[in-house]
Structures are given as structure tokens and as C-alpha cells.
Scaffold this motif. Structure first.
Motif, PDB file in Angstrom:
ATOM      1  N   ARG A 199      -3.662  11.638   2.590  1.00  0.00           N
ATOM      2  CA  ARG A 199      -5.083  11.996   2.203  1.00  0.00           C
ATOM      3  C   ARG A 199      -5.599  12.243   3.724  1.00  0.00           C
ATOM      4  O   ARG A 199      -6.926  12.822   3.977  1.00  0.00           O
ATOM      5  CB  ARG A 199      -5.733  10.937   1.525  1.00  0.00           C
ATOM      6  N   GLU A 236      -1.408   7.165   5.051  1.00  0.00           N
ATOM      7  CA  GLU A 236      -2.200   8.341   4.773  1.00  0.00           C
ATOM      8  C   GLU A 236      -2.021   9.654   5.739  1.00  0.00           C
ATOM      9  O   GLU A 236      -2.716  10.722   5.345  1.00  0.00           O
ATOM     10  CB  GLU A 236      -3.562   8.201   4.275  1.00  0.00           C
ATOM     11  N   TYR A 242       0.878  -1.255  -0.006  1.00  0.00           N
ATOM     12  CA  TYR A 242       0.105  -0.100   0.088  1.00  0.00           C
ATOM     13  C   TYR A 242       0.819   1.215   0.030  1.00  0.00           C
ATOM     14  O   TYR A 242       1.748   1.561   0.625  1.00  0.00           O
ATOM     15  CB  TYR A 242      -0.970   0.116   1.141  1.00  0.00           C
ATOM     16  N   GLY A 280       0.699   5.218   0.437  1.00  0.00           N
ATOM     17  CA  GLY A 280      -0.132   6.475   0.812  1.00  0.00           C
ATOM     18  C   GLY A 280       0.361   7.687   0.344  1.00  0.00           C
ATOM     19  O   GLY A 280       1.348   7.924  -0.483  1.00  0.00           O
ATOM     20  N   GLY A 305      -8.129   0.285   0.392  1.00  0.00           N
ATOM     21  CA  GLY A 305      -8.383   1.468  -0.553  1.00  0.00           C
ATOM     22  C   GLY A 305      -9.846   2.147  -0.251  1.00  0.00           C
ATOM     23  O   GLY A 305     -10.311   3.115  -0.425  1.00  0.00           O
ATOM     24  N   ALA A 314      -3.033   1.339   6.254  1.00  0.00           N
ATOM     25  CA  ALA A 314      -3.239   2.245   5.040  1.00  0.00           C
ATOM     26  C   ALA A 314      -3.420   3.769   5.772  1.00  0.00           C
ATOM     27  O   ALA A 314      -2.973   4.748   5.203  1.00  0.00           O
ATOM     28  CB  ALA A 314      -4.528   1.786   4.276  1.00  0.00           C
ATOM     29  N   GLU A 336      -6.197  -5.211  -0.232  1.00  0.00           N
ATOM     30  CA  GLU A 336      -6.947  -4.882  -1.321  1.00  0.00           C
ATOM     31  C   GLU A 336      -8.378  -4.133  -0.876  1.00  0.00           C
ATOM     32  O   GLU A 336      -9.108  -3.530  -1.805  1.00  0.00           O
ATOM     33  CB  GLU A 336      -7.441  -5.895  -2.215  1.00  0.00           C
ATOM     34  N   VAL A 345     -10.093   4.138   2.998  1.00  0.00           N
ATOM     35  CA  VAL A 345      -9.617   5.327   2.944  1.00  0.00           C
ATOM     36  C   VAL A 345     -10.428   6.229   2.328  1.00  0.00           C
ATOM     37  O   VAL A 345     -10.553   7.442   2.316  1.00  0.00           O
ATOM     38  CB  VAL A 345      -8.026   4.947   2.042  1.00  0.00           C
ATOM     39  N   TYR A 346     -11.064   5.894   1.012  1.00  0.00           N
ATOM     40  CA  TYR A 346     -11.890   6.665   0.278  1.00  0.00           C
ATOM     41  C   TYR A 346     -12.891   7.204   1.136  1.00  0.00           C
ATOM     42  O   TYR A 346     -13.339   8.511   1.251  1.00  0.00           O
ATOM     43  CB  TYR A 346     -12.418   5.845  -1.121  1.00  0.00           C
ATOM     44  N   ASP A 403     -11.700   9.706   3.599  1.00  0.00           N
ATOM     45  CA  ASP A 403     -10.993  11.144   2.798  1.00  0.00           C
ATOM     46  C   ASP A 403     -11.883  12.128   3.007  1.00  0.00           C
ATOM     47  O   ASP A 403     -13.051  12.167   2.357  1.00  0.00           O
ATOM     48  CB  ASP A 403     -10.426  10.593   1.429  1.00  0.00           C
TER      49      ASP A 403
END
Length: 292
Positions: free
Chosen positions: A45, A71, A40, A42, A265, A67, A262, A268-269, A272
Motif C-alpha cells: 500500500r 507495505e 504483520y 503487508g 495498521g 509495517a 496492533e 498504515v491507514y 495510505d
């Protein structure tokens, strides 16, 4: 970064049969899951934010913690006391990124523990911006009549009631722009006959997510959920029949189980701040499995 064929990026069946007692340890998985320590990347974010993650010692929660740290977020990690070894490994990975990791052992089935998780996070970091309700219990039963009463209650106490207690404790301290992310499952729509109580709790989590999102939108707090498909975590060793370990993930159109890294993300999305119009979403990450 070069393109990678998703079908062959990670191991596929057959796997070894590898039963463990709940809650299971990551180091005993063969092969050990990819949590994103190397894979991963970063991009700051979540810089300056603080995230409290339950079930963060292994599996999806561990990948999310790593993750988030990459970030730019500091991490408060909730886990069962018997998972201390895995939790310390996560803390080491987080601290390698330059972020802080607060270890918080305890059982979220108990309301005072949930309240303590929030208060200790605030005492250490001064604020809380992201709450990830991820901890879960799962136990398979081939025959519905074999489900024990205590086992039924544990599914709901861990997966639903703990989420409720923790969200309620955290909410007064969340400011506009904060994010709550819950881990549901594709079992919400396609329940497995051997996982009836687990599937029911995951459906409850999805319903809770959408309802709470509508309730909190006027406060500027976003609430979303990730719906994982078959993911290679210690849950497989502790929560699936041994005879299913060998072929695990083969039913996914991708031809293999997903790895925790996997899914990172997706979390994180949803956390964010730039994705500020996303709330009430149920985001499936399942390798192409059809949904009803």
C-alpha cells in the motif's frame, strides 16, 4: 487469515516489575513486545514511498517502521544515540523486506538535528512522502510539586517542540498527497494524575494535528494523529512507576495492554494514499477504553 480472539491474542497481567532508565531497550522487556516481524502482513500500500519516523528504534515507532517496509516504503529512522542497539535491529528487520533503512541518531530537542534528519533523508532517497512524529519523553510523578523544571521542559522540548521543528523542516519538501502522522494519546482526553506534563503535551499534539490539517489541506497534504491507549513498550519500564508494571493494561476493557504491532495498521491507514479523504482525524486505538 483465521479469526483471532482479541482478548487472548497477547499476554495479560500480571507482568514482572521491570524498571529501566530512559529511554529503555526493547530486548530487556519481559515479555518482549510484538513489533510485527512475523505477525504483520503487508500488501504494497506504500510502495515507492519514503517515510521518516522519529522514535523508531522501539515501541510504536518500531512497529510502524516494520509495517511501512512491508507495505513497500523505504525508512529513515530517527532515535537517540543510546538506542543504537535497538535501531540496528529495526534496520535488519526492514532490510529483510527488501527495503532500505537509513539510521539517523540524534536528539530532536535540537532544531539543527531536526533539520539534518530531513536533509539526510532527502540526500539518501531523493524525496520524503510520510513524516511520523512519534518520539516522546515520559516521567511519572506522584506529587505535582516533585516535577522538576528541567523535567517539565524536557517533556515539551521532546514531545512538542521537536515535532514543530521537524514538521517545519519537512514541509517545504512535501508534495500533494504527502502525509504527516503524529502520535498523541488517550491521555489527551483522560489525563493521568501521575503524568500531567506528558498528558499536556499529548493534548497539544492533538490540537496541533487538527489545526495543521486545516492549514495544509489546500496544499493537498494530510495531517492525522493516532491516540494509543495502554501499549506494551519500553515506555512502561521507563515511564511508569514499578508498582504499576504488574497490572499494566488490566484497566482496558480488552483486559490486557495492546502490542505495538496492533497499532501499525492505524498508521498504515493514515499514510495510505488511497485514504485521501482522511485528514484532521484523531484515531484512538485503546482496547475499548471509554473516552470523555
Amino acid at each position: 487469515m483465521p479469526l483471532i480472539d482479541p482478548r487472548t491474542r497477547y499476554p495479560a497481567a500480571p507482568f514482572e516489575t521491570q524498571p529501566q532508565a530512559f529511554p529503555g531497550l526493547s530486548a530487556e522487556m519481559k515479555p518482549e513486545p510484538d513489533y510485527g516481524e512475523q505477525s504483520y502482513r503487508g500488501s504494497n500500500r506504500l510502495e515507492g514511498l519514503v517515510a521518516l519516523i522519529t522514535g523508531g528504534d522501539s515501541g510504536i515507532g518500531r512497529a510502524v517502521a516494520i509495517a511501512y517496509a512491508k507495505e513497500g516504503a523505504d525508512i529513515a529512522l530517527s532515535y537517540l544515540p543510546e538506542e543504537e542497539t535497538d535501531a540496528k535491529n529495526v534496520a535488519a528487520s526492514v532490510e529483510k523486506t527488501g527495503r532500505a533503512c537509513l539510521l539517523l541518531p540524534g536528539d530532536i530537542r535540537e532544531k539543527p538535528v531536526c533539520e539534518s534528519l530531513v536533509s539526510e533523508t532527502l540526500a539518501r532517497f531523493g524525496h520524503l512522502d510520510i513524516l511520523v512524529n512519534n518520539a516522546a519523553f515520559q516521567h511519572p510523578r506522584e506529587n505535582f510539586l516533585e516535577i522538576e523544571d528541567e523535567e517539565w521542559r524536557r517533556h515539551f522540548d521532546t514531545n512538542v517542540h521537536g515535532m514543530f521543528y521537524l514538521t517545519k523542516a519537512a514541509l517545504p519538501h512535501l508534495k500533494p498527497g504527502a502525509s504527516i502522522i503524529n502520535t498523541s494519546s488517550v491521555n489527551t482526553k483522560t489525563p493521568m494524575p501521575i503524568l500531567i506534563p506528558y498528558s499536556m503535551t499529548k493534548a497539544a499534539i492533538a490540537n496541533f494535528t487538527v489545526g495543521l490539517a486545516g492549514s495544509l489541506v489546500k496544499q493537498g497534504i494530510r495531517v492525522n494523529s493516532v491516540l494509543p491507549g495502554p501499549i506494551w513498550t519500553p515506555f512502561i519500564a521507563t515511564g511508569m512507576p514499578p508498582e504499576q508494571h504488574e497490572s499494566f493494561g488490566a484497566q482496558a476493557p480488552m483486559g490486557r495492554p495492546g502490542q505495538p504491532a496492533e497499532l501499525a495498521g492505524a498508521y498504515v491507514y493514515l499514510a495510505d494514499p488511497n485514504n485521501s479523504f482522511t485528514t484532521g482525524a484523531l484515531l484512538p486505538v485503546h482496547g475499548g477504553m471509554p473516552q470523555l
